[in-house]
Design a protein around this motif. Sequence first.
Motif, PDB file in Angstrom:
ATOM      1  N   SER A  50       0.831  -1.202   0.000  1.00  0.00           N
ATOM      2  CA  SER A  50       0.000   0.000   0.000  1.00  0.00           C
ATOM      3  C   SER A  50       0.868   1.255   0.000  1.00  0.00           C
ATOM      4  N   LYS A  51       1.921   1.227   0.817  1.00  0.00           N
ATOM      5  CA  LYS A  51       2.816   2.391   0.905  1.00  0.00           C
ATOM      6  C   LYS A  51       3.512   2.647  -0.425  1.00  0.00           C
ATOM      7  N   TRP A  52       4.138   1.605  -0.988  1.00  0.00           N
ATOM      8  CA  TRP A  52       4.845   1.764  -2.257  1.00  0.00           C
ATOM      9  C   TRP A  52       3.888   2.170  -3.374  1.00  0.00           C
ATOM     10  N   GLY A  53       2.715   1.537  -3.401  1.00  0.00           N
ATOM     11  CA  GLY A  53       1.751   1.845  -4.448  1.00  0.00           C
ATOM     12  C   GLY A  53       1.263   3.274  -4.373  1.00  0.00           C
ATOM     13  N   ALA A  54       0.971   3.736  -3.168  1.00  0.00           N
ATOM     14  CA  ALA A  54       0.491   5.108  -2.998  1.00  0.00           C
ATOM     15  C   ALA A  54       1.556   6.114  -3.416  1.00  0.00           C
ATOM     16  N   GLU A  55       2.798   5.834  -3.025  1.00  0.00           N
ATOM     17  CA  GLU A  55       3.879   6.754  -3.389  1.00  0.00           C
ATOM     18  C   GLU A  55       4.063   6.815  -4.899  1.00  0.00           C
ATOM     19  N   TRP A  56       4.003   5.655  -5.550  1.00  0.00           N
ATOM     20  CA  TRP A  56       4.179   5.611  -7.004  1.00  0.00           C
ATOM     21  C   TRP A  56       3.052   6.346  -7.716  1.00  0.00           C
ATOM     22  N   LEU A  57       1.827   6.130  -7.260  1.00  0.00           N
ATOM     23  CA  LEU A  57       0.685   6.781  -7.895  1.00  0.00           C
ATOM     24  C   LEU A  57       0.734   8.295  -7.714  1.00  0.00           C
ATOM     25  N   LEU A  58       1.069   8.738  -6.509  1.00  0.00           N
ATOM     26  CA  LEU A  58       1.150  10.177  -6.264  1.00  0.00           C
ATOM     27  C   LEU A  58       2.236  10.827  -7.126  1.00  0.00           C
TER      28      LEU A  58
ATOM     29  N   LEU B 190      -7.988   2.245 -23.858  1.00  0.00           N
ATOM     30  CA  LEU B 190      -8.237   3.599 -23.366  1.00  0.00           C
ATOM     31  C   LEU B 190      -6.960   4.311 -22.938  1.00  0.00           C
ATOM     32  N   GLN B 191      -5.807   3.624 -23.076  1.00  0.00           N
ATOM     33  CA  GLN B 191      -4.508   4.174 -22.693  1.00  0.00           C
ATOM     34  C   GLN B 191      -4.474   4.588 -21.213  1.00  0.00           C
ATOM     35  N   ILE B 192      -5.081   3.733 -20.383  1.00  0.00           N
ATOM     36  CA  ILE B 192      -5.070   3.934 -18.931  1.00  0.00           C
ATOM     37  C   ILE B 192      -4.062   2.956 -18.328  1.00  0.00           C
ATOM     38  N   PRO B 193      -3.144   3.425 -17.476  1.00  0.00           N
ATOM     39  CA  PRO B 193      -2.157   2.516 -16.880  1.00  0.00           C
ATOM     40  C   PRO B 193      -2.825   1.389 -16.084  1.00  0.00           C
ATOM     41  N   SER B 194      -2.278   0.202 -16.220  1.00  0.00           N
ATOM     42  CA  SER B 194      -2.767  -0.958 -15.481  1.00  0.00           C
ATOM     43  C   SER B 194      -1.724  -1.304 -14.422  1.00  0.00           C
ATOM     44  N   VAL B 195      -2.083  -1.110 -13.157  1.00  0.00           N
ATOM     45  CA  VAL B 195      -1.145  -1.288 -12.053  1.00  0.00           C
ATOM     46  C   VAL B 195      -1.565  -2.481 -11.208  1.00  0.00           C
TER      47      VAL B 195
END
Length: 298
Positions: free
Chosen positions: A151-159, A203-208
Motif C-alpha cells: 500500500s505504501k509503495w503503491g500510494a507513493e508511485w501513484l502520487l 483507453l490508454q489507462i495505466p494498469s497497475v
Amino acid sequence: MAPLTSIRTENGKLEIVNQLLLPHTTEFLEIKTVEEAHDAIKTMKIRGAPAIASLASLWLSYHLTESLEASPIPAYLSSTEALKAHVEGILAFLYTARPTAVNLGAATRRLQNTLTASLAAKSDLLAIAKAIIAEGKLIADEDVGRNKEMSKWGAEWLLERVGAENAASGLNVMTVCNTGSLATSVREPLQYYLLTALELQTLQIPSVMLCDTMVGSLLQHHNIHAIEACLVRGALYPGTGNPTDEQAVVLITPRGLDGIYNPSFDVTPAELITAIVTEKGVAVRKDGEKTFDLSGIV
C-alpha cells in the motif's frame, strides 16, 4: 465504513468472510475444525494465496492453543512423538486443499521446519507446541505487513505519477495472485485479461498490479468445478431489507450439459501491465519491452 477483512481473530474465535457470497452478502464463518479449514480453502470460501496460507497457519495455532488448555489433555500431547505425528498429519492434510498455492506450501514447510528444529533441539513438549503456535501467528502477521508495504509503495508511485490533486479525485487498484505472468482467479466478477486489461490498454489507462514477491516458477493450470460456470449470483430486486435473503442463484445453462471448461486462472500477458507494486518496491515495464525487470526489487 470499516474495512472488510478476510480473517477475524477476536474473542478466541477464528473466522473468515465467505467470499462465495460477496459482494451481496457478508457472512463470517467460524473455522473450528481442520476439516472446515480444508473445505474453506478447497471450495474457495477464502481465496487469495496469502489469505489461504494465513488461515491454515492460524488454524494450527488456534488448535494447539486450545489443546494446551484442554482438560483432559488430548492424547497427541502425551509425548513429543505423538505431537510430531499429529502436527505432520494436519500439515499434510491442509496442503492437499490447494497444492498449487505457493503461499500455502511455503507456510506448511515453515511450520514443519519449526517442528523439526524444535525436536532437534530436544525441546520439551510445551516448548515445541508454543514454537509452532508462534510461527503460525507470525506467518499471518507477515502477510499483513506485506500488504501494508505494498500500500505504501503503491500510494507513493501513484502520487508521483499522477500528482496529489488528480489522486484525490479517486483511483482504483486491483489485487491479484502473482505467478509468472499475472494471473487472477476467474471466479472474480470480471476476468482481468479478457475484460479489464485489454480495455485499459485501448483507453490508454495505466494498469497497475499489487502482488507480493512470494511467486512460483510455474503456474499450474487446473480446472475447477464446472457448476460455477453455470450459475449467476446476484441481489434480488426489489430487496427484502434483510441482507441474508437478498441473494439469488440462477442456473444459466441447460441441465445435464457436459464438457464445461472452467479453468482456475485467467493469465494476463505482461505487456498489458504498466507497473507491478510489491512489498519491496515498484517495477515499471519499459516502453517497447514485453517483460518486467524485477531484479531491483526481489
